[in-house]
Design an enzyme around this catalytic site. Structure first.
Site, PDB file in Angstrom:
ATOM      1  N   GLU A 193     -10.912   7.722   4.082  1.00  0.00           N
ATOM      2  CA  GLU A 193      -9.647   7.918   3.353  1.00  0.00           C
ATOM      3  C   GLU A 193      -9.605   7.055   2.095  1.00  0.00           C
ATOM      4  O   GLU A 193      -8.679   6.260   1.888  1.00  0.00           O
ATOM      5  CB  GLU A 193      -8.449   7.665   4.270  1.00  0.00           C
ATOM      6  CG  GLU A 193      -8.367   8.685   5.387  1.00  0.00           C
ATOM      7  CD  GLU A 193      -7.070   8.635   6.191  1.00  0.00           C
ATOM      8  OE1 GLU A 193      -6.236   7.729   5.960  1.00  0.00           O
ATOM      9  OE2 GLU A 193      -6.895   9.505   7.064  1.00  0.00           O
ATOM     10  N   GLU A 315     -10.890  13.944  11.275  1.00  0.00           N
ATOM     11  CA  GLU A 315      -9.616  13.527  11.884  1.00  0.00           C
ATOM     12  C   GLU A 315      -8.699  14.740  11.939  1.00  0.00           C
ATOM     13  O   GLU A 315      -8.381  15.332  10.907  1.00  0.00           O
ATOM     14  CB  GLU A 315      -8.947  12.383  11.109  1.00  0.00           C
ATOM     15  CG  GLU A 315      -9.666  11.049  11.226  1.00  0.00           C
ATOM     16  CD  GLU A 315      -8.879   9.883  10.620  1.00  0.00           C
ATOM     17  OE1 GLU A 315      -7.623   9.946  10.597  1.00  0.00           O
ATOM     18  OE2 GLU A 315      -9.524   8.918  10.174  1.00  0.00           O
TER      19      GLU A 315
END
Length: 511
Positions: A193, A315
């Site tokens: 991220e 994810e």
């Protein structure tokens, strides 16, 4: 123990069903392989996922374990056929310095987990513990490298430490710490991220940083390193476009994508106390995964028409408010039939897009978000999501069969979703499996599927269903929801007729 599940399945099958569902299965038209790595999992240093979930330590515990890892967890995950396990994060990865977690445990420095709950960790679960646990599970490790607060040297030292079989400073250190042979880790995340907790970077900056790190991540050991770039947050298509444009194809093996089925990031709602509106919105977000995967794939196709680079959805899952009375930084939530619907729909999407989606990781394995296992001291239970993942593992490394479904609508206040989704595959022995999901909360669904090119003589099935969408397995009643034999599928004259109970997951086997 209550034995209402078979009765419940029979009861819901008797409810009125729509006849607007139809499908076509091309049983003789095998396509690409559905990579087993689509069925991966995620273990972050977050709440009670690692400590008190996987790992109870080697001392001061009466819980049966193997080198500190719960034996019941090992047995359950082996049955799940976990193909890969991502660690140590998540956001935690970009604050984790791997050298803190090697060597004698009593000498390892403690750290504060600033991302998740501000708790102090003693680093007793580190690289050796994780990689040896993966060997116990039969899972390939997926290590997430720190590029947010780490250095290039730190990451390439880690690659050398776990992968190099010759003589070098890092392989010597590994041997000094008790591991003679390398683990040969294939999967490596280059940050996590990067658009957010991994550094709040712009895609152009991250692309250059990725190129720098990736340059030095090769040449250690027999394992061909599979480098995964930190990918987009949901529908940030510009992120994928920038990475594919600026990173040479010979430097990247996978581009990540993260998407959670969240109703509202400000107020996510209860995991168990939700109404029809909340359920519909959750399923909207789950089904949105299909659009995300399709559009990110089209962008990747522009720069990589041969599909050499995998889309890695590392994810995904449902995210709700934490259970009352628990640490808000631990992300502990229950797991209901709504989560089974998310899992079934999402895995069908991944199967059907397996030409590009070749790896994925449910978030997370134990005690965090859409977990497959929950623990409470010596107790352990399997969630509805676990059962879906176990039912679907028949698709791992099988060949995709084209399955087209025209579905009736599940409607809520003028908005519509397809009630039925599915995917199908043929395994190496020639057996066909079909997974079907009915997300409609009140209505059974009849579906007739035209089977083309198949000469099946026998059909069996399993179903996951319950009385209420809000039902879940608890430590007082851990087997309230579990798979049952499914008998409402009939194959005659090339037509497969199936009656799907409301909010159910069905997996059929045809020989």
């Amino acid at each position: 123990m209550k034995r209402f599940l078979p009765f419940a399945v029979a009861a819901v099958c008797a409810l009125p069903a729509f006849s607007q569902n139809a499908g076509v299965l091309q049983a003789d038209s095998v396509k690409q392989q559905i990579s087993k790595h689509i069925y991966g999992h995620f273990a972050e240093h977050l709440g009670r996922c690692v400590y008190d979930g996987f790992y109870v330590g080697e001392k001061n515990t009466t819980i049966p374990h193997v080198n500190g890892v719960r034996k019941d967890v090992i047995d359950a995950l082996k049955k799940l056929k976990v193909p890969n396990l991502r660690w140590p994060g998540g956001c935690f990865a970009d604050t984790y310095h791997w050298k803190d977690g090697i060597g004698p445990k009593e000498s390892r420095p403690s750290i504060v987990n600033t991302w998740w709950g501000g708790v102090t960790e003693d680093n007793s679960f580190g690289t050796h513990d994780f990689l040896n646990m993966c060997q116990l599970l039969g899972a390939e490790p997926y290590l997430a490298g720190n590029i947010g607060s780490g250095t290039v040297q730190e990451l390439i030292d880690w690659v050398q430490y776990v992968n190099f079989n010759g003589k070098s400073p890092m392989s010597d250190l590994r041997k000094q710490n008790g591991q003679d042979k390398p683990w040969n880790v294939k999967f490596w995340g280059v940050g996590n991220e990067a658009w957010g907790c991994g550094g709040n970077m712009r895609p152009e900056y991250y692309a250059d940083l990725y190129r720098k790190y990736a340059t030095f991540m090769t040449g250690w050991g027999d394992a061909q390193v599979f480098r995964i770039a930190s990918g987009a947050n949901g529908d940030d298509y510009n992120w994928t476009e920038t990475l594919m444009k600026q990173i040479p194809l010979n430097m990247v093996n996978g581009v990540a994508l993260h998407h959670y089925s969240v109703i509202n990031w400000g107020k996510k709602g209860s995991a168990t106390n939700f109404d029809d509106s909340m359920y519909f919105k959750t399923m909207q977000q789950a089904i949105f995964m299909d659009s995300l995967v399709a559009r990110h794939s089209r962008i990747m196709d522009k720069y990589d028409p041969r599909k050499r680079v995998a889309l890695v959805v590392d994810e995904w899952g449902g995210w709700y408010d934490v259970e009352p009375g628990t640490n808000p930084g631990f992300l502990y939530q229950q797991n209901t039939m709504r989560d089974a619907m998310i899992a079934g729909v999402t895995l069908n999407i991944f199967n059907n897009h397996s030409d590009r989606v070749r790896m994925a990781n449910l978030a997370q394995t134990i005690n965090v978000l859409q977990a497959v296992i929950l623990t409470e001291k010596e107790k352990m239970l399997l969630t509805p999501t676990y059962h879906v993942m176990e039912m679907y593992n028949v698709h791992q490394d099988a060949k995709l069969l084209p399955l087209k479904i025209q579905s009736a609508a599940y409607e809520w206040k003028g908005q519509k979703l397809p009630a039925v989704s599915g995917s199908a595959s043929k395994d190496s022995t020639g057996i066909t499996h079909m997974s079907l999901v009915n997300i409609h909360p009140t209505q059974a669904q009849d579906i007739t599927i035209d089977v083309q090119g198949g000469n099946y003589k026998n059909i069996t099935g399993r179903v996951l269903a319950s009385k209420s969408l809000q039902d879940y397995n608890s430590f007082d009643n851990p087997n309230k929801i579990k798979p049952a034999v499914f008998r409402d599928a009939v194959l005659r004259n090339g037509k497969l007729q199936v009656k799907l109970p409301p909010f159910s997951v069905v997996v059929l086997e045809m020989k």
